[in-house]
Motif scaffolding. Structure first.
Motif, mmCIF file in Angstrom:
data_model
loop_
_atom_site.group_PDB
_atom_site.id
_atom_site.type_symbol
_atom_site.label_atom_id
_atom_site.label_comp_id
_atom_site.label_asym_id
_atom_site.label_seq_id
_atom_site.Cartn_x
_atom_site.Cartn_y
_atom_site.Cartn_z
ATOM 1 N N PRO A 60 14.959 21.335 -13.682
ATOM 2 C CA PRO A 60 14.142 20.896 -14.817
ATOM 3 C C PRO A 60 13.744 22.063 -15.710
ATOM 4 O O PRO A 60 13.474 23.169 -15.224
ATOM 5 C CB PRO A 60 12.920 20.255 -14.148
ATOM 6 N N LEU A 175 6.488 22.055 -19.355
ATOM 7 C CA LEU A 175 7.107 20.797 -18.971
ATOM 8 C C LEU A 175 7.551 20.012 -20.197
ATOM 9 O O LEU A 175 6.882 20.012 -21.233
ATOM 10 C CB LEU A 175 6.139 19.925 -18.152
ATOM 11 N N GLU A 179 9.131 15.106 -17.751
ATOM 12 C CA GLU A 179 8.480 15.715 -16.593
ATOM 13 C C GLU A 179 6.972 15.447 -16.614
ATOM 14 O O GLU A 179 6.360 15.243 -15.562
ATOM 15 C CB GLU A 179 8.754 17.224 -16.578
ATOM 16 N N GLN A 182 6.343 11.917 -15.415
ATOM 17 C CA GLN A 182 6.440 11.830 -13.955
ATOM 18 C C GLN A 182 5.211 12.427 -13.292
ATOM 19 O O GLN A 182 4.675 11.867 -12.325
ATOM 20 C CB GLN A 182 7.708 12.550 -13.490
#
Length: 232
Positions: A60, A175, A179, A182
């Motif tokens: 990520p 992020l 992300e 989540q």
């Protein structure tokens, strides 16, 4: 001459096995390890037995950004090459964090080999497209610097809601929207709305300005930007 020692960070084992076989065909390159997590990578690189770290886009973006910052802080001479991050803003952010090479998703094996060798020599291979994006970023920073005198503000003065502050903190840590959704267990469109409101309320031109704004508001510290994200 000793071979260039390469370490690979990725989330798919097949990629490691493929890269290992590719490097095995080059006498001046050697695969010395791989990892799926930033902390494991830091431990391996700290020993000094790594020359170049490749970070695949299967990691990520927020974690990749954190990895680049920490690796660059710990080993300034290290070659760091993100692979497969096609978004220009993502690539520029990784370069700002300390990456000194990169490979787009459509790169071929010879591009990879050439890039590894170049960063191991201390060079910074860069395509015209990315060079243009980096220069635009530098020009933008230059335009802002004379006119903006930053001062520490009281967090109580922020116009943000508690949820927007949660989103701001995660944005400051690098992020992406998916992300953040989540981490906070909320829908992606909701995150996008929060991001829009944050940029509007704080009068920020883009999300790259968020870390500095969060620091000015006292909502994060310099160290917070490098810590792993915990469940919100």
């Amino acid at each position: 001459m000793d071979p260039i020692r390469v370490f690979f960070v990725q989330r798919y084992r097949l990629l490691t096995e493929t890269l290992d076989r590719v490097l095995a065909t080059r006498s001046d390159l050697s695969m010395v390890g791989d990892a799926t997590e930033v902390e494991t990578t830091l431990e391996a690189v700290a020993t000094g037995t790594v020359d170049v770290v490749l970070i695949d886009a299967s990691v990520p973006h927020g974690e990749a950004l954190r990895a680049v910052r920490l690796l660059r802080d710990g080993r300034p001479e290290l070659g760091i090459v993100p692979i497969g991050f096609d978004d220009i803003d993502d690539i520029v952010a990784l370069i700002e964090a300390g990456a000194n090479g990169y490979l787009l998703r459509d790169a071929v094996v010879e591009n990879l080999i050439t890039t590894i060798r170049a960063v191991a020599r201390g060079e910074t291979p860069c395509s015209p497209v990315i060079a243009s994006a980096v220069f635009r970023r530098l020009a933008e920073l230059g335009r802002r610097r004379p006119s903006r005198k930053r001062r520490k503000r009281d967090p109580r003065d922020t116009p943000l809601t508690p949820r927007e502050i949660d989103v701001l903190r995660l944005m400051a840590r690098g992020l992406r929207n998916k992300e953040i959704a989540q981490a906070l267990a909320i829908r992606l469109p909701t995150v996008k709305n929060h991001v829009h409101h944050i940029l509007t309320k704080l009068d920020l031109p883009d999300r790259r300005s968020v870390p500095r704004a969060a620091l000015d508001l006292g909502l994060v510290s310099e160290n917070d930007l490098l810590l792993p994200i915990r469940d919100a």
